[in-house]
Design a protein around this motif. Structure first.
Motif, mmCIF file in Angstrom:
data_model
loop_
_atom_site.group_PDB
_atom_site.id
_atom_site.type_symbol
_atom_site.label_atom_id
_atom_site.label_comp_id
_atom_site.label_asym_id
_atom_site.label_seq_id
_atom_site.Cartn_x
_atom_site.Cartn_y
_atom_site.Cartn_z
ATOM 1 N N PRO A 1 -6.228 -12.732 2.980
ATOM 2 C CA PRO A 1 -6.264 -11.466 3.714
ATOM 3 C C PRO A 1 -6.098 -11.652 5.214
ATOM 4 O O PRO A 1 -6.467 -12.686 5.779
ATOM 5 N N GLU B 1 -7.797 -6.743 6.700
ATOM 6 C CA GLU B 1 -8.018 -6.635 5.260
ATOM 7 C C GLU B 1 -9.369 -7.215 4.867
ATOM 8 O O GLU B 1 -10.066 -6.670 4.001
ATOM 9 N N LYS C 1 -12.259 -4.870 5.766
ATOM 10 C CA LYS C 1 -12.385 -3.798 4.775
ATOM 11 C C LYS C 1 -13.049 -4.319 3.500
ATOM 12 O O LYS C 1 -13.953 -3.665 2.947
ATOM 13 N N ASN D 1 -4.153 -7.943 -8.225
ATOM 14 C CA ASN D 1 -3.895 -8.459 -6.884
ATOM 15 C C ASN D 1 -4.928 -7.835 -5.948
ATOM 16 O O ASN D 1 -5.766 -7.032 -6.361
ATOM 17 N N SER D 2 -4.873 -8.185 -4.666
ATOM 18 C CA SER D 2 -5.903 -7.734 -3.726
ATOM 19 C C SER D 2 -5.898 -6.221 -3.551
ATOM 20 O O SER D 2 -6.963 -5.598 -3.417
ATOM 21 N N GLU D 3 -4.720 -5.609 -3.567
ATOM 22 C CA GLU D 3 -4.645 -4.153 -3.414
ATOM 23 C C GLU D 3 -5.281 -3.448 -4.610
ATOM 24 O O GLU D 3 -6.027 -2.479 -4.461
ATOM 25 N N GLU D 4 -4.988 -3.929 -5.806
ATOM 26 C CA GLU D 4 -5.560 -3.339 -7.013
ATOM 27 C C GLU D 4 -7.069 -3.549 -7.073
ATOM 28 O O GLU D 4 -7.823 -2.683 -7.543
ATOM 29 N N LEU E 1 -9.146 -3.557 -4.631
ATOM 30 C CA LEU E 1 -9.840 -2.645 -3.718
ATOM 31 C C LEU E 1 -9.472 -1.179 -3.935
ATOM 32 O O LEU E 1 -9.933 -0.310 -3.187
ATOM 33 N N GLU E 2 -8.670 -0.918 -4.948
ATOM 34 C CA GLU E 2 -8.293 0.460 -5.234
ATOM 35 C C GLU E 2 -9.540 1.282 -5.558
ATOM 36 O O GLU E 2 -10.392 0.869 -6.336
#
Length: 279
Positions: free
Chosen positions: A16, A20, A23, A249-252, A254-255
């Motif tokens: 990150p 990122e 967050k 992945n990192s986005e998923e 933290l969704e």
């Protein structure tokens, strides 16, 4: 039928930016942040942070609490639990080793139902020869298990079998919450399918404890890539469907996440001073 959740994140790919990380860290409790910052290596920090994010995501999606309303504590055995009696039916376990952090969980029909998960990288860097390493580990495996491990002619195949057995033992003791302080030689697994494959989930492995068959236990064995085996230990869970691990992945990851602590840039700057483990 219980729905078993099987989630995995490759933390070796988790790199990150400062923004990122700020967050991500804001999505865990203060006491969890205090535990995380004590890790010496950045790999361990990331793998454990991801584990905490997976726990919160799981409870949010399958429990009855909002993301920012979830509070974790630890039971008398040190296992993370949801600090809310209404959510005592939420069962989950996390493991991280090698390149991955994994979570297995479900919503229990019975309070005595349980789950444990463990992941092992099929690798050995202990400095001793494999035969000498096995000799030192003799007391941790039964005669049946050693026979199954040593029947393979190649050291790599023996190591695969060793890690597979160890992974199974860890999943069992994590389910019952005692750690590896118990006599592991009395926990004996009978392997009925020699090879684990990424395309197949093995469910035929059986367990005996002190020579007694554990009839209410079920084990799932996954090879999530060629170098990592995973075992899930389920106790008193009926009619649950088998399935593969879902990779985030990192986005998923933290969704739908929510901030639960203040943004802390200074904390994250301290994190970035940590080094990765040398290969």
């Amino acid at each position: 039928m219980s729905e078993i959740v099987r989630w995995a994140v490759n933390f070796k790919n988790f790199r990150p930016s400062k923004e990122e990380l700020v967050k991500a860290v804001s999505c865990v409790q203060s006491e969890e942040k205090d535990r995380l910052i004590k890790f010496h290596f950045l790999d361990d920090f990331y793998s454990s942070l991801i584990g905490r994010l997976l726990q919160r995501k799981f409870v949010n999606e399958f429990g009855s609490l909002g993301y920012s309303d979830i509070h974790f504590s630890r039971d008398e055995k040190g296992k993370p639990i949801v600090n809310n009696k209404l959510n005592s039916h939420i069962k989950f376990n996390v493991s991280h080793q090698g390149d991955y952090t994994v979570l297995a969980g479900f919503v229990a029909d019975k309070c005595q139902s349980g789950i444990g998960v463990d992941i092992m990288k099929i690798d050995y860097k202990g400095g001793k020869s494999i035969p000498e390493f096995f000799r030192l580990m003799t007391k941790h495996f039964s005669i049946v298990e050693w026979s199954n491990i040593r029947k393979h002619l190649k050291e790599r195949e023996q190591l695969k079998s060793f890690m597979r057995h160890w992974c199974l033992k860890e999943s069992y003791v994590k389910n019952i919450g005692v750690g590896i302080t118990v006599d592991l030689q009395k926990i004996s697994f009978e392997i009925h399918e020699d090879q684990l494959m990424t395309s197949n989930i093995v469910e035929s492995t059986k367990l005996k404890v002190n020579g007694v068959s554990m009839v209410n236990w079920r084990f799932e064995e996954h090879l999530i890539d060629e170098d990592h085996c995973v075992a899930i230990a389920l106790s008193d869970v009926q009619n649950c469907a088998t399935g593969p691990f879902r990779f985030f992945n990192s986005e998923e990851l933290l969704e739908n996440s929510r901030q639960v602590t203040e943004f802390d840039e200074q904390y994250c700057e301290q994190v970035f001073t940590k080094a990765f483990k040398k290969l």
